[in-house]
Design a protein around this motif. Structure first.
Motif, mmCIF file in Angstrom:
data_model
loop_
_atom_site.group_PDB
_atom_site.id
_atom_site.type_symbol
_atom_site.label_atom_id
_atom_site.label_comp_id
_atom_site.label_asym_id
_atom_site.label_seq_id
_atom_site.Cartn_x
_atom_site.Cartn_y
_atom_site.Cartn_z
ATOM 1 N N GLU A 62 -20.250 1.863 -17.554
ATOM 2 C CA GLU A 62 -19.475 3.093 -17.350
ATOM 3 C C GLU A 62 -19.743 4.014 -18.521
ATOM 4 N N GLN A 63 -20.130 5.230 -18.249
ATOM 5 C CA GLN A 63 -20.438 6.160 -19.337
ATOM 6 C C GLN A 63 -20.291 7.594 -18.833
ATOM 7 N N ARG A 64 -20.204 8.505 -19.773
ATOM 8 C CA ARG A 64 -20.108 9.906 -19.396
ATOM 9 C C ARG A 64 -21.360 10.619 -19.880
ATOM 10 N N ALA A 65 -22.025 11.338 -18.980
ATOM 11 C CA ALA A 65 -23.242 12.051 -19.358
ATOM 12 C C ALA A 65 -23.299 13.355 -18.590
ATOM 13 N N ARG A 66 -23.637 14.432 -19.281
ATOM 14 C CA ARG A 66 -23.751 15.766 -18.679
ATOM 15 C C ARG A 66 -22.515 16.113 -17.847
ATOM 16 N N GLY A 67 -21.344 15.701 -18.357
ATOM 17 C CA GLY A 67 -20.089 16.045 -17.693
ATOM 18 C C GLY A 67 -19.762 15.163 -16.495
ATOM 19 N N VAL A 68 -20.566 14.125 -16.263
ATOM 20 C CA VAL A 68 -20.365 13.251 -15.088
ATOM 21 C C VAL A 68 -19.967 11.852 -15.563
ATOM 22 N N ASP A 69 -18.978 11.247 -14.895
ATOM 23 C CA ASP A 69 -18.664 9.843 -15.167
ATOM 24 C C ASP A 69 -19.588 8.992 -14.321
ATOM 25 N N VAL A 70 -20.452 8.261 -14.978
ATOM 26 C CA VAL A 70 -21.466 7.482 -14.268
ATOM 27 C C VAL A 70 -21.065 6.007 -14.318
ATOM 28 N N CYS A 71 -21.003 5.373 -13.163
ATOM 29 C CA CYS A 71 -20.566 3.971 -13.098
ATOM 30 C C CYS A 71 -21.601 3.148 -12.364
ATOM 31 N N ARG A 72 -21.846 1.963 -12.908
ATOM 32 C CA ARG A 72 -22.696 1.046 -12.157
ATOM 33 C C ARG A 72 -21.889 0.571 -10.953
ATOM 34 N N TRP A 73 -22.474 0.669 -9.818
ATOM 35 C CA TRP A 73 -21.785 0.290 -8.587
ATOM 36 C C TRP A 73 -21.796 -1.231 -8.506
ATOM 37 N N GLY A 74 -20.626 -1.809 -8.429
ATOM 38 C CA GLY A 74 -20.510 -3.268 -8.481
ATOM 39 C C GLY A 74 -19.546 -3.589 -9.594
ATOM 40 N N GLY A 75 -19.878 -3.124 -10.811
ATOM 41 C CA GLY A 75 -19.022 -3.385 -11.950
ATOM 42 C C GLY A 75 -17.683 -2.667 -11.850
ATOM 43 N N ALA A 76 -17.640 -1.606 -11.083
ATOM 44 C CA ALA A 76 -16.427 -0.781 -11.063
ATOM 45 C C ALA A 76 -15.621 -0.945 -9.773
ATOM 46 N N GLN A 77 -15.841 -2.032 -9.041
ATOM 47 C CA GLN A 77 -15.211 -2.170 -7.720
ATOM 48 C C GLN A 77 -13.687 -2.104 -7.764
ATOM 49 N N VAL A 78 -13.057 -2.784 -8.717
ATOM 50 C CA VAL A 78 -11.602 -2.888 -8.715
ATOM 51 C C VAL A 78 -10.993 -1.513 -8.982
ATOM 52 N N HIS A 79 -11.486 -0.904 -10.005
ATOM 53 C CA HIS A 79 -11.049 0.420 -10.412
ATOM 54 C C HIS A 79 -11.256 1.394 -9.242
ATOM 55 N N LEU A 80 -12.383 1.214 -8.555
ATOM 56 C CA LEU A 80 -12.736 2.034 -7.417
ATOM 57 C C LEU A 80 -11.731 1.960 -6.284
ATOM 58 N N ALA A 81 -11.405 0.722 -5.932
ATOM 59 C CA ALA A 81 -10.633 0.493 -4.717
ATOM 60 C C ALA A 81 -9.294 1.197 -4.763
ATOM 61 N N SER A 82 -8.732 1.346 -5.961
ATOM 62 C CA SER A 82 -7.382 1.874 -6.029
ATOM 63 C C SER A 82 -7.353 3.406 -6.059
ATOM 64 N N ASP A 83 -8.526 4.027 -6.172
ATOM 65 C CA ASP A 83 -8.475 5.410 -6.608
ATOM 66 C C ASP A 83 -9.548 6.326 -6.013
ATOM 67 N N PRO A 84 -9.617 6.475 -4.696
ATOM 68 C CA PRO A 84 -10.652 7.377 -4.151
ATOM 69 C C PRO A 84 -10.364 8.838 -4.505
#
Ligand code: TRH
Length: 384
Positions: A62-84
């Motif tokens: 998970e990192q922020r670059a050029r104003g975008v939060d970039v997440c590896r898909w897979g590692g962020a599943q839990v965080h993802l599921a709760s917050d579309p």
């Protein structure tokens, strides 16, 4: 108090090559930079993204670059599921995680769900652009957004400052020289025709390279490292073309250049007289470069790529006089597997003055339309 910035999630899987993630990254940073949107980009292959964007650390999930939060898909599943987010962009029908779809459906107001399609010049896309499709089981609607070349389509990605940056680069004394230095090549003599070559491994390179060895003017061909390696090594008789290496035969010099960051690749296209490009994103960037281009279409089954090529040539060539249009068509078709690319080059080279003038007017006409990010923002704002 002003309304909070809209939040968007973009999902992308890397099928192969760089086009999918190239488009997703370009869109993400444009939405963040030009539309003040809080964007999360979920990518399954950080290494592919890091090649286009050196500011990305492929080892960090998970990192922020050029104003975008970039997440590896897979590692962020839990965080993802709760917050579309308010808008969800599924790049190229990559599919969304079921848990995330469930969370989308559970929101009081479901997100605007976009499937961003591949680019095509075919006219049927205009009838499908913007169509809605209900999810079979969940209370969700997915909209199909088709990039394209007409106002009836979703348009093309183009940053607001792209063409002014291109023009400043071309006008700036020393800008090209600085580029050559950065690419590790000596500045070419003014009479040399400079060609960039980015293609798939099945391109009919030998016949084209043979023709270039007899070219007048001489040709400097810049090949991004990793392009059609095996074929080039066969043609050179075993010389490995690593970045910084050159190979000369007759009137042709091949120079391998590094695979550079996306923004630097634009400069490379701007600095060349002719660009051979492929896939989707480099193909679009070559059009913004406003120089003659030859497109190697991503190979598909059932000749689908040939339909795409024909549709593009018909649109692009419509305002060309018959001879240059025929020259472009002949080389493009040969380059995509049908015909003699070397012989077709001779005709294409003779048509270059007309093709160069046309490239400028084609680009100006395209630039008069709204760009894809702008169109997408409006499309979603009408539906949030
Ligand atoms: O890499 P590609 O072949 O991608 C393809 C196509 O998108 C195709 O439609 C898709 O189905 C397939 O992937 C899976 O070609 P494309 O689209 O031109 O993408 C290349 C990206 O690499 C583009 O964003 C430009 C970028 N690039 C650089 O950043 N630096 C470079 O030096 C070069 C040569 C390219």
């Amino acid at each position: 108090m002003s309304a909070p910035a809209p939040r968007w999630d973009i999902f992308c899987t890397v099928v192969d090559n760089y086009g999918d993630v190239g488009v997703a990254w370009r869109l993400a940073r444009q939405l963040a930079g030009e539309h003040a949107i809080a964007v999360r980009l979920f990518v399954d292959d950080m290494r592919a993204l890091a090649r286009l964007a050196p500011e990305i650390d492929a080892a960090t999930s998970e990192q922020r670059a050029r104003g975008v939060d970039v997440c590896r898909w897979g590692g962020a599943q839990v965080h993802l599921a709760s917050d579309p987010s308010d808008v969800v962009v599924e790049a190229f029908g990559c599919g969304l995680p079921p848990s995330y779809l469930g969370a989308m459906a559970a929101r009081g107001r479901p997100p605007v769900w976009i499937n961003l399609e591949y680019l095509s010049a075919e006219s049927w896309i205009e009838g499908c652009h913007g169509l809605a499709s209900r999810h079979p089981a969940l209370p969700l609607t997915r909209y199909f957004f088709f990039p394209g070349f007409t106002v009836q389509s979703g348009g093309l990605l183009r940053e607001r400052d792209l063409l002014p940056r291109r023009d400043r680069f071309r006008a700036a004394p020393g800008a090209r020289e600085a580029l050559w230095r950065a690419l590790g090549i000596a500045a070419p003599a003014p009479e040399v025709r400079i060609v960039s070559l980015f293609c798939y491994p099945n391109a009919p390179l030998p016949s084209l390279l043979d023709a270039w060895t007899e070219s007048d003017p001489p040709i400097l061909c810049l090949v991004p490292e990793g392009t059609a390696n095996a074929m080039l090594a066969r043609w050179t008789g075993g010389a490995e073309l690593h970045a910084g290496r050159r190979f000369g035969r007759g009137r042709l010099t091949l120079a391998a250049v590094p695979f550079v960051a996306q923004d630097d690749y634009d400069q490379l296209l701007w600095a060349c007289n002719v660009n051979f490009v492929r896939g989707e994103d480099s193909f679009v960037r070559a059009q913004w470069a406003a120089r003659p281009l030859v497109w190697h279409v991503y190979p598909q089954t059932e000749n689908a790529h040939r339909l795409k090529l024909d549709a593009f040539l018909a649109r692009y060539g419509a305002a060309l006089p018959p001879d240059p249009a025929a020259a472009l068509r002949r080389l493009s078709i040969a380059w995509n597997g049908e015909g003699d690319a070397g012989a077709a080059w001779q005709q294409f080279a003779a048509a270059l003055p007309a093709l160069s003038t046309h490239a400028e007017s084609w680009t100006s006409a395209l630039a008069a339309q709204s760009d894809l990010a702008e169109g997408l923002v409006k499309f979603c704002a009408d539906r949030v």
